[in-house]
Design a protein around this motif. Structure first.
Motif, PDB file in Angstrom:
ATOM      1  N   ALA A   1       0.861  -1.135   0.090  1.00  0.00           N
ATOM      2  CA  ALA A   1       0.072  -0.136   0.010  1.00  0.00           C
ATOM      3  C   ALA A   1       0.914   1.246   0.097  1.00  0.00           C
ATOM      4  O   ALA A   1       0.676   2.178  -0.855  1.00  0.00           O
ATOM      5  CB  ALA A   1      -0.869   0.080   1.185  1.00  0.00           C
ATOM      6  N   GLU A   2       1.882   1.186   0.649  1.00  0.00           N
ATOM      7  CA  GLU A   2       3.030   2.519   0.823  1.00  0.00           C
ATOM      8  C   GLU A   2       3.488   2.500  -0.540  1.00  0.00           C
ATOM      9  O   GLU A   2       3.552   3.777  -1.102  1.00  0.00           O
ATOM     10  CB  GLU A   2       3.918   2.270   1.850  1.00  0.00           C
ATOM     11  CG  GLU A   2       3.261   2.138   3.415  1.00  0.00           C
ATOM     12  CD  GLU A   2       4.228   1.865   4.453  1.00  0.00           C
ATOM     13  OE1 GLU A   2       5.306   1.426   4.117  1.00  0.00           O
ATOM     14  OE2 GLU A   2       3.936   2.070   5.589  1.00  0.00           O
ATOM     15  N   VAL A   3       4.045   1.646  -1.136  1.00  0.00           N
ATOM     16  CA  VAL A   3       4.473   1.690  -2.560  1.00  0.00           C
ATOM     17  C   VAL A   3       3.663   2.418  -3.714  1.00  0.00           C
ATOM     18  O   VAL A   3       4.152   3.353  -4.427  1.00  0.00           O
ATOM     19  CB  VAL A   3       5.039   0.186  -2.957  1.00  0.00           C
ATOM     20  CG1 VAL A   3       5.435   0.452  -4.730  1.00  0.00           C
ATOM     21  CG2 VAL A   3       6.282  -0.118  -2.132  1.00  0.00           C
ATOM     22  N   LEU A   4       2.391   1.951  -3.359  1.00  0.00           N
ATOM     23  CA  LEU A   4       1.413   2.598  -4.263  1.00  0.00           C
ATOM     24  C   LEU A   4       1.179   4.021  -3.883  1.00  0.00           C
ATOM     25  O   LEU A   4       1.070   4.804  -4.756  1.00  0.00           O
ATOM     26  CB  LEU A   4      -0.015   1.909  -4.154  1.00  0.00           C
ATOM     27  CG  LEU A   4       0.050   0.366  -4.847  1.00  0.00           C
ATOM     28  CD1 LEU A   4      -1.287  -0.343  -4.223  1.00  0.00           C
ATOM     29  CD2 LEU A   4       0.153   0.262  -6.331  1.00  0.00           C
ATOM     30  N   ARG A   5       1.014   4.229  -2.769  1.00  0.00           N
ATOM     31  CA  ARG A   5       0.768   5.841  -2.404  1.00  0.00           C
ATOM     32  C   ARG A   5       1.874   6.701  -2.720  1.00  0.00           C
ATOM     33  O   ARG A   5       1.887   7.791  -3.151  1.00  0.00           O
ATOM     34  CB  ARG A   5       0.386   5.793  -0.712  1.00  0.00           C
ATOM     35  CG  ARG A   5      -0.916   5.174  -0.431  1.00  0.00           C
ATOM     36  CD  ARG A   5      -1.258   4.754   1.085  1.00  0.00           C
ATOM     37  NE  ARG A   5      -2.400   4.134   1.219  1.00  0.00           N
ATOM     38  CZ  ARG A   5      -2.615   3.487   2.469  1.00  0.00           C
ATOM     39  NH1 ARG A   5      -1.728   3.197   3.258  1.00  0.00           N
ATOM     40  NH2 ARG A   5      -3.847   2.824   2.575  1.00  0.00           N
ATOM     41  N   ARG A   6       3.046   6.223  -2.688  1.00  0.00           N
ATOM     42  CA  ARG A   6       4.331   6.795  -2.974  1.00  0.00           C
ATOM     43  C   ARG A   6       4.170   7.231  -4.237  1.00  0.00           C
ATOM     44  O   ARG A   6       4.763   8.321  -4.681  1.00  0.00           O
ATOM     45  CB  ARG A   6       5.659   6.208  -2.633  1.00  0.00           C
ATOM     46  CG  ARG A   6       5.806   6.342  -0.854  1.00  0.00           C
ATOM     47  CD  ARG A   6       7.434   5.891  -1.065  1.00  0.00           C
ATOM     48  NE  ARG A   6       7.740   4.694  -1.181  1.00  0.00           N
ATOM     49  CZ  ARG A   6       7.838   3.538  -0.508  1.00  0.00           C
ATOM     50  NH1 ARG A   6       7.259   3.561   0.693  1.00  0.00           N
ATOM     51  NH2 ARG A   6       8.206   2.452  -0.970  1.00  0.00           N
ATOM     52  N   ASP A   7       3.613   6.414  -5.175  1.00  0.00           N
ATOM     53  CA  ASP A   7       3.529   6.683  -6.617  1.00  0.00           C
ATOM     54  C   ASP A   7       2.339   7.637  -6.933  1.00  0.00           C
ATOM     55  O   ASP A   7       1.961   7.823  -8.120  1.00  0.00           O
ATOM     56  CB  ASP A   7       3.729   5.525  -7.413  1.00  0.00           C
ATOM     57  CG  ASP A   7       3.910   5.614  -8.853  1.00  0.00           C
ATOM     58  OD1 ASP A   7       4.954   5.770  -8.904  1.00  0.00           O
ATOM     59  OD2 ASP A   7       2.828   5.576  -9.794  1.00  0.00           O
ATOM     60  N   GLY A   8       1.614   8.156  -5.705  1.00  0.00           N
ATOM     61  CA  GLY A   8       0.540   9.010  -6.217  1.00  0.00           C
ATOM     62  C   GLY A   8      -0.850   8.151  -6.440  1.00  0.00           C
ATOM     63  O   GLY A   8      -1.977   8.591  -6.872  1.00  0.00           O
ATOM     64  N   LEU A   9      -0.821   6.845  -6.230  1.00  0.00           N
ATOM     65  CA  LEU A   9      -1.947   5.995  -6.341  1.00  0.00           C
ATOM     66  C   LEU A   9      -2.778   5.898  -5.042  1.00  0.00           C
ATOM     67  O   LEU A   9      -2.159   5.415  -3.948  1.00  0.00           O
ATOM     68  CB  LEU A   9      -1.661   4.640  -6.766  1.00  0.00           C
ATOM     69  CG  LEU A   9      -0.746   4.620  -8.170  1.00  0.00           C
ATOM     70  CD1 LEU A   9      -0.252   3.237  -8.364  1.00  0.00           C
ATOM     71  CD2 LEU A   9      -1.595   5.189  -9.336  1.00  0.00           C
ATOM     72  N   PRO A  10      -4.065   5.840  -5.075  1.00  0.00           N
ATOM     73  CA  PRO A  10      -4.991   5.611  -3.792  1.00  0.00           C
ATOM     74  C   PRO A  10      -4.920   4.309  -3.593  1.00  0.00           C
ATOM     75  O   PRO A  10      -4.861   3.229  -4.179  1.00  0.00           O
ATOM     76  CB  PRO A  10      -6.197   6.376  -4.244  1.00  0.00           C
ATOM     77  CG  PRO A  10      -6.182   6.145  -5.795  1.00  0.00           C
ATOM     78  CD  PRO A  10      -4.740   6.168  -6.144  1.00  0.00           C
ATOM     79  N   CYS A  11      -5.178   4.175  -2.091  1.00  0.00           N
ATOM     80  CA  CYS A  11      -5.115   2.589  -1.688  1.00  0.00           C
ATOM     81  C   CYS A  11      -5.995   2.630  -0.376  1.00  0.00           C
ATOM     82  O   CYS A  11      -5.334   2.248   0.702  1.00  0.00           O
ATOM     83  CB  CYS A  11      -3.644   2.010  -1.337  1.00  0.00           C
ATOM     84  SG  CYS A  11      -3.610   0.219  -0.966  1.00  0.00           S
TER      85      CYS A  11
END
Length: 352
Positions: free
Chosen positions: A173-183
């Protein structure tokens, strides 16, 4: 069953997460109502037939927790068009492209223990999948299932798997959020880890399935006691082979299933543990072998007990190795009220 349901509901509250029960085990509308306190809450299913049946019964928030095949998306879309907020899971760019084209929301499956499918947090494909889904406004979050937790025994070992689950899915989830993707959704769960988790920081929901019934596999890995097993198969003694130490019953593998899940455990329960009609365990007795409609009750190898005198016509109850597989052999449950009184019949559906 009621006690088992209340036990996990209380644990989810204590851990500060919502509970999304998996109904692949029960496949029963009445049991779903018990799980939700008479309210059609969020659930997990393993087949689209289950999703259709539970949506017809009022459940509007359903996770289909088997990797989606593109050929099934038309059926998914039909459910969604009918008002069901059905979410699918996937772990490949190919699936993500098909789901994005169909405008179906999805969770990305995360591999937390090498048990089955999923992506690791460090896998570049995770971001690729997330971007494909986000571009079509289909990204709901991430999920994982620590299936290898069934291979260890005891609360401490299951707690370790629960933390492995949590770390893997929160990292993703943190990887996705760092890329600007909601989780928004971070979902974990298996029956062993759900009961042993000590900290679910970063997790939003907990899933488990067999816990409402439990079974001998769960007892063998110390998730429950045999007294907690709520499901049994009623059978009748139909003959004896006294020189072989056999008692014949009319419940074979068509009644119990072929599942021998305890064979790899310290205590092999054969095809099931034998109880009297009231559910009291008969020391040393197991269903040692089974044909299609015949079961053979015998003493467990090394048992410190004598074969009891069980005349033809005696009713027995068999506790199952795997409640999901045993329940799947039958079309109804006979509910025995804890306070006594007449049994009720609750129907289940095939779900395939």
């Amino acid at each position: 069953m009621t006690r088992n349901i209340e036990r996990l509901a209380a644990r989810a509250r204590a851990l500060g997460v919502s509970l999304r029960p998996h109904l692949k085990t029960a496949k029963c509308i009445e049991i779903a109502r018990r799980l939700g306190g008479d309210m059609p809450g969020p659930i997990t299913v393993s087949t689209l037939a289950e999703a259709e049946a539970f949506h017809a019964a009022g459940h509007g928030d359903i996770l289909y927790a088997v990797g989606i095949a593109p050929q099934k998306l038309a059926r998914v879309q039909a459910l969604r068009e009918g008002g069901c907020d059905l979410t699918v899971i996937l772990d490949s760019p190919e699936q993500a492209k098909a789901v994005a084209e169909a405008r179906v929301p999805a969770l990305i499956e995360i591999d937390s223990d090498g048990h089955r499918g999923g992506r690791r947090a460090e896998d570049p494909a995770l971001i690729e999948i997330g971007r494909i889904l986000y571009g079509a406004e289909c990204l709901r979050g991430v999920m994982t299932h620590a299936g290898d937790s069934y291979g260890v025994r005891g609360e401490a070992a299951h707690a370790e798997f629960a933390e492995r689950e949590r770390r893997a899915v929160v990292a993703a989830a943190e990887v996705l959020r760092r890329d600007g993707l909601p989780c928004p959704a971070v979902s974990v769960g298996s029956t062993p880890t759900a009961h042993a988790a000590r900290d679910l920081t970063g997790v939003t929901e907990l899933r488990a399935g067999v816990y409402m019934f439990f079974d001998l596999v769960m007892a063998g890995i110390e998730v429950c006691e045999t007294e907690d097993i709520a499901l049994s198969v009623l059978t009748t003694v139909i003959g004896h082979q006294r020189d072989k130490g056999w008692i014949m019953i009319d419940a074979g593998w068509m009644a119990m299933s072929r599942d021998r899940g305890t064979a790899a455990q310290d205590v092999d329960q054969g095809y099931g543990l034998v109880c009297d009609a009231e559910g009291r365990i008969l020391d040393g007795l197991i269903v040692g072998s089974a044909n299609q409609e015949h079961g053979v009750v015998s003493l467990r190898p090394g048992a410190d007990a004598a074969l009891p005198d069980l005349p033809i016509g005696t009713r027995l109850r068999i506790l199952p190795n795997h409640a999901c597989a045993t329940a799947a052999q039958h079309d109804r449950y006979h509910l025995l009220p804890a306070a006594g009184g007449a049994p009720k019949v609750w129907h289940r559906f095939g779900g395939w």
